[in-house]
Design a protein around this motif. Structure first.
Motif, PDB file in Angstrom:
ATOM      1  N   HIS A 142      -8.749   9.249   0.793  1.00 22.61           N
ATOM      2  CA  HIS A 142      -7.671   9.294   1.782  1.00 22.61           C
ATOM      3  C   HIS A 142      -6.408   8.662   1.200  1.00 22.61           C
ATOM      4  O   HIS A 142      -5.301   9.197   1.369  1.00 22.61           O
ATOM      5  N   PHE A 143      -6.558   7.533   0.526  1.00 23.27           N
ATOM      6  CA  PHE A 143      -5.417   6.888  -0.109  1.00 23.27           C
ATOM      7  C   PHE A 143      -4.779   7.798  -1.150  1.00 23.27           C
ATOM      8  O   PHE A 143      -3.548   7.875  -1.257  1.00 23.27           O
TER       9      PHE A 143
ATOM     10  N   ALA B  68       0.829  -1.207   0.000  1.00 22.09           N
ATOM     11  CA  ALA B  68       0.000   0.000   0.000  1.00 22.09           C
ATOM     12  C   ALA B  68       0.864   1.259   0.000  1.00 22.09           C
ATOM     13  O   ALA B  68       0.561   2.237  -0.690  1.00 22.09           O
TER      14      ALA B  68
ATOM     15  N   GLY C 269       1.281   3.950  -3.298  1.00 25.70           N
ATOM     16  CA  GLY C 269       1.069   5.381  -3.068  1.00 25.70           C
ATOM     17  C   GLY C 269       2.249   6.221  -3.528  1.00 25.70           C
ATOM     18  O   GLY C 269       2.070   7.278  -4.140  1.00 25.70           O
TER      19      GLY C 269
ATOM     20  N   ARG D 271      -0.351   3.413   6.980  1.00 26.53           N
ATOM     21  CA  ARG D 271      -0.596   2.244   6.139  1.00 26.53           C
ATOM     22  C   ARG D 271      -0.533   0.961   6.974  1.00 26.53           C
ATOM     23  O   ARG D 271      -1.366   0.059   6.818  1.00 26.53           O
TER      24      ARG D 271
ATOM     25  N   ALA E 260      -1.053   9.440  -1.003  1.00 28.45           N
ATOM     26  CA  ALA E 260      -0.097   9.132  -2.081  1.00 28.45           C
ATOM     27  C   ALA E 260       0.633  10.385  -2.530  1.00 28.45           C
ATOM     28  O   ALA E 260       1.859  10.371  -2.734  1.00 28.45           O
TER      29      ALA E 260
ATOM     30  N   THR F 206      -4.400  15.517   4.115  1.00 31.07           N
ATOM     31  CA  THR F 206      -4.267  14.189   4.720  1.00 31.07           C
ATOM     32  C   THR F 206      -4.715  14.217   6.177  1.00 31.07           C
ATOM     33  O   THR F 206      -5.441  13.319   6.637  1.00 31.07           O
TER      34      THR F 206
ATOM     35  N   LEU G 129     -11.997   6.097   2.530  1.00 27.14           N
ATOM     36  CA  LEU G 129     -10.695   5.488   2.246  1.00 27.14           C
ATOM     37  C   LEU G 129     -10.141   5.768   0.846  1.00 27.14           C
ATOM     38  O   LEU G 129      -8.952   6.068   0.716  1.00 27.14           O
TER      39      LEU G 129
ATOM     40  N   HIS H  95      -7.384   1.274  -4.548  1.00 27.27           N
ATOM     41  CA  HIS H  95      -6.746   0.462  -3.506  1.00 27.27           C
ATOM     42  C   HIS H  95      -7.372   0.748  -2.147  1.00 27.27           C
ATOM     43  O   HIS H  95      -7.447  -0.143  -1.292  1.00 27.27           O
ATOM     44  N   GLY H  96      -7.812   1.991  -1.948  1.00 27.31           N
ATOM     45  CA  GLY H  96      -8.593   2.271  -0.750  1.00 27.31           C
ATOM     46  C   GLY H  96      -9.895   1.501  -0.776  1.00 27.31           C
ATOM     47  O   GLY H  96     -10.384   1.019   0.250  1.00 27.31           O
TER      48      GLY H  96
ATOM     49  N   HIS I 205      -4.704   4.310  -7.678  1.00 26.84           N
ATOM     50  CA  HIS I 205      -4.517   4.242  -6.223  1.00 26.84           C
ATOM     51  C   HIS I 205      -5.794   4.388  -5.405  1.00 26.84           C
ATOM     52  O   HIS I 205      -5.954   3.690  -4.398  1.00 26.84           O
TER      53      HIS I 205
END
Length: 396
Positions: A211-212, A62, A66, A333, A216, A259, A208, A190-191, A187
């Motif tokens: 946020h991911f 993860a 990112g 992560r 990143a 973030t 998420l 991926h969240g 990406h």
């Protein structure tokens, strides 16, 4: 040109060889871990269990996906915003993107038995289950890798002064396309890998994916700042000036602030809902995993405070802030992957996870491998040393 190369070799002092030594030690540690797995079996990496199938390797995956996505911000600054002072960071950013993507894939590969590797490679092509998020995400790795390779090809041609107008246009549009592709197609989903798991309330939130994506950007920008600062210290070849570093620091401050905004609402959702599973996740974050949770929150806050002031955006301040950012997001992560699995699905069950020595050694080895490849490739592609200044053309 030969004189320049001789002068370059003379400038390689002890920092460069100290760096190579650190990289070599990392590779040896990782090689030891992988040899132990080949000799004694995949169970040596099983700090994971039936209850915790994802461990430090998934956290590393993860983090580096990112980093790969976030590094594309440099190409966007060059081509979309006309920041010609970023040009010398263009190729390093592409290398960071490609090598970080490679590291992410390696973390997946070492997390499964060797006998299953062909199955992993075939997932998006032959073994398709169109309802699986893994089919989608694995397909995007190939596509994103091709975009970065194509962009690197044209960027090298431009840097060497052999590019046509069509080459420059291709480099420009690939760089612009890479950012939304990396964040929205590669990406953020991926969240969603975590968010779609309804049984895990800590993960099951629409926050998420964005946020991911913003984490990143923070990761990629922090890495590029550290590279810009460390390069002249290690190889005596500067990439950017102080004004460019200051601008990178401002960008990083913006990404960190967003973030932290998402971190705040993660905490709010955990504590305000007062559902048993969410409160259990909060108990773990503030108990067993309090050091990493504190590093995530306070590391990002201190980094932001440093970057908000011009005096803090000097060389030392930028290096400290970028290092805190990387440490904070790595902690995020790790906590996200691990704590989400430690909340028991059945009442009264206590679940634990600790990475094994072999898992840690392989993780160190993968990091060492990409640092080694980055060092070799930057020497082979030689940014400013092999190209006379008068032949360095603008990319747009």
């Amino acid at each position: 040109m030969e004189v320049n190369k001789i002068e370059e070799k003379k400038t390689l002092g002890w920092p460069f060889y100290a760096w190579l030594t650190a990289v070599a030690v990392s590779l040896i540690i990782g090689l030891w871990g992988e040899v132990m797995v080949l000799i004694k079996g995949h169970e040596l990496t099983m700090g994971t269990t039936r209850d915790v199938p994802w461990g430090i390797f998934m956290a590393g995956f993860a983090f580096f996906v990112g980093a790969s996505a976030g590094a594309t911000i440099v190409g966007l600054m060059i081509h979309a915003f006309g920041r010609h002072d970023y040009i010398q960071l263009g190729i390093p950013a592409l290398l960071v993107g490609l090598l970080s993507l490679m590291a992410a894939v390696l973390f997946i590969m070492v997390d499964i038995p060797i006998i299953n590797l062909p199955i992993m490679i075939l997932i998006p092509w032959l073994l398709r289950n169109l309802t699986s998020m893994f089919v989608y995400t694995s397909t995007t790795y190939y596509l994103f890798g091709l975009i970065l390779l194509a962009e690197l090809y044209f960027a090298v041609k431009i840097t060497r002064g052999s590019a046509s107008n069509m080459d420059k246009k291709m480099a420009k549009w690939l760089a612009i396309i890479a950012v939304p592709f990396a964040l929205c197609v590669l990406h953020a989903p991926h969240g969603a890998l975590f968010a779609v798991i309804k049984a895990r309330e800590y993960w099951n939130t629409p926050l998420l994916p964005p946020h991911f994506a913003i984490a990143a950007l923070s990761t990629g920008t922090a890495i590029m700042i550290i590279i810009a600062i460390a390069t002249p210290k290690i190889s005596k070849g500067g990439l950017v000036g102080r004004e460019t570093l200051d601008h990178l620091g401002k960008l990083l401050a913006l990404f960190i602030a967003v973030t932290i905004f998402f971190d705040f609402f993660d905490i709010l959702v955990l504590t305000y809902s007062e559902t048993p599973s969410r409160m259990e996740a909060w108990r773990l974050l503030t108990g067993r995993y309090a050091p990493l949770f504190s590093l995530n929150i306070w590391g990002l806050l201190f980094a932001l405070l440093i970057l908000l002031f011009k005096q803090g955006r000097n060389i030392k301040g930028l290096f400290v802030a970028s290092s805190l950012t990387l440490a904070g997001i790595a902690a995020y992560r790790y906590n996200l992957v691990i704590v989400g699995q430690l909340v028991p699905l059945s009442p009264g069950k206590e679940i634990h996870y600790s990475p094994t020595t072999v898992e840690i050694s392989i993780t160190v080895g993968i990091v060492g491998l990409i640092m080694f490849l980055y060092t070799v490739l930057t020497r082979v592609l030689s940014l400013e040393e092999t190209v006379p200044r008068e032949r360095r053309e603008k990319w747009i």
